[in-house]
Design a protein around this motif. Structure first.
Motif, PDB file in Angstrom:
ATOM      1  N   VAL A 101       0.866  -1.184   0.000  1.00 30.30           N
ATOM      2  CA  VAL A 101       0.000   0.000   0.000  1.00 30.30           C
ATOM      3  C   VAL A 101       0.898   1.229   0.000  1.00 30.30           C
ATOM      4  O   VAL A 101       1.614   1.493   0.967  1.00 30.30           O
ATOM      5  N   VAL A 102       0.872   1.992  -1.083  1.00 33.29           N
ATOM      6  CA  VAL A 102       1.770   3.148  -1.208  1.00 33.29           C
ATOM      7  C   VAL A 102       1.073   4.468  -0.914  1.00 33.29           C
ATOM      8  O   VAL A 102       1.726   5.508  -0.818  1.00 33.29           O
ATOM      9  N   GLY A 103      -0.264   4.428  -0.777  1.00 33.43           N
ATOM     10  CA  GLY A 103      -0.967   5.663  -0.482  1.00 33.43           C
ATOM     11  C   GLY A 103      -2.402   5.419  -0.108  1.00 33.43           C
ATOM     12  O   GLY A 103      -2.973   4.373  -0.449  1.00 33.43           O
ATOM     13  N   GLN A 104      -2.983   6.377   0.600  1.00 31.30           N
ATOM     14  CA  GLN A 104      -4.389   6.297   0.974  1.00 31.30           C
ATOM     15  C   GLN A 104      -5.024   7.667   0.787  1.00 31.30           C
ATOM     16  O   GLN A 104      -4.340   8.700   0.864  1.00 31.30           O
ATOM     17  N   ALA A 105      -6.347   7.684   0.557  1.00 29.22           N
ATOM     18  CA  ALA A 105      -7.061   8.939   0.368  1.00 29.22           C
ATOM     19  C   ALA A 105      -8.490   8.781   0.844  1.00 29.22           C
ATOM     20  O   ALA A 105      -9.031   7.670   0.862  1.00 29.22           O
ATOM     21  N   ALA A 106      -9.107   9.917   1.217  1.00 30.80           N
ATOM     22  CA  ALA A 106     -10.455   9.879   1.784  1.00 30.80           C
ATOM     23  C   ALA A 106     -11.524  10.403   0.832  1.00 30.80           C
ATOM     24  O   ALA A 106     -12.709  10.384   1.164  1.00 30.80           O
ATOM     25  N   ASP A 107     -11.138  10.900  -0.325  1.00 31.09           N
ATOM     26  CA  ASP A 107     -12.126  11.313  -1.339  1.00 31.09           C
ATOM     27  C   ASP A 107     -11.435  11.400  -2.694  1.00 31.09           C
ATOM     28  O   ASP A 107     -10.222  11.160  -2.814  1.00 31.09           O
ATOM     29  N   GLY A 108     -12.219  11.752  -3.699  1.00 30.49           N
ATOM     30  CA  GLY A 108     -11.681  11.751  -5.050  1.00 30.49           C
ATOM     31  C   GLY A 108     -10.557  12.739  -5.267  1.00 30.49           C
ATOM     32  O   GLY A 108      -9.587  12.451  -5.969  1.00 30.49           O
ATOM     33  N   THR A 109     -10.658  13.903  -4.638  1.00 33.53           N
ATOM     34  CA  THR A 109      -9.619  14.918  -4.810  1.00 33.53           C
ATOM     35  C   THR A 109      -8.292  14.433  -4.228  1.00 33.53           C
ATOM     36  O   THR A 109      -7.239  14.535  -4.873  1.00 33.53           O
TER      37      THR A 109
END
Length: 221
Positions: A33-41
């Motif tokens: 897992v190289v990254g995480q995000a909480a919305d599309g932006t």
């Protein structure tokens, strides 16, 4: 991370769900897992920064949802994302028209959020290998349920040979390579060769996109 590992970005607005997914994916020897995000932006920023192989993208998020983020990924002409990742949509509902729209934009399929950890990991490996994670017949049912104007068949379709058009029609019906082989009296290797030629000539990524193309172009309606 070595070259054999599949790099993954996780996008979901539910932190607890996302964290659990990160533990499952991160425990795989062939994934990171190289990254995480909480919305599309945030997802677009993470994808541009890490250029992952695969993105697991929630459909419903705010302010930018997964469908719009997927559209932006596959319509980008600036090279912002480097290599274009494979995108798997995460959805709560089995027959989600939003997820179907994301497939129209370029996603490789969708998974239910209550899928088993094993199925999620196998799906990541499948799309990384160039396969899809939705049965073409199921996608066809979704597309049939969505009324859209029927356009004229693109001129590009005439670049296919008659045999390739037969294989195209069989793929659009959801037939597997073995079934196409039996139906058209071809070896499976020949079927694969024809599918490769179809994808190349029509500039499509995978057989799911063949199903989408067949509907959006009015070939199968």
């Amino acid at each position: 991370m070595n070259d054999q590992e599949i790099s993954v970005v996780l996008v979901d607005d539910q932190q607890l769900f996302r964290s659990g997914l990160a533990i499952i994916v991160g425990a795989q020897k062939d994934m990171e897992v190289v990254g995480q995000a909480a919305d599309g932006t945030e997802a677009l920023e993470a994808i541009a920064a890490h250029q992952p192989d695969v993105v697991l993208m929630d459909v419903q998020m705010s302010p930018m949802g997964g469908v719009e983020a997927t559209r932006k990924i596959f319509s980008d002409t600036t090279g912002r994302f480097g290599k274009v990742p494979k995108v798997i949509m995460l959805t709560t509902f089995d027959w989600d028209q939003h997820a179907a729209m994301a497939v129209r934009h370029g996603a490789s399929g969708f998974l239910l959020k209550d899928s088993t950890p094993e199925f999620v990991c196998e799906s990541i490996r499948a799309v990384h290998a160039g396969n899809s994670v939705i049965a073409p017949q199921n996608l066809a049912a979704l597309l049939e349920a969505e009324p859209v104007p029927v356009p004229e068949v693109p001129a590009l379709f005439d670049d296919l040979t008659e045999r390739e058009k037969e294989v195209f029609a069989a793929v659009a019906l959801g037939l597997a390579n073995q079934e196409i082989s039996a139906k058209l009296f071809l070896s499976e290797s020949t079927v694969k060769t024809h599918i490769g030629a179809i994808l190349r000539k029509l500039d499509l990524r995978d057989r799911v996109q063949i199903v989408v193309y067949s509907y959006e172009s009015g070939i199968r309606r």
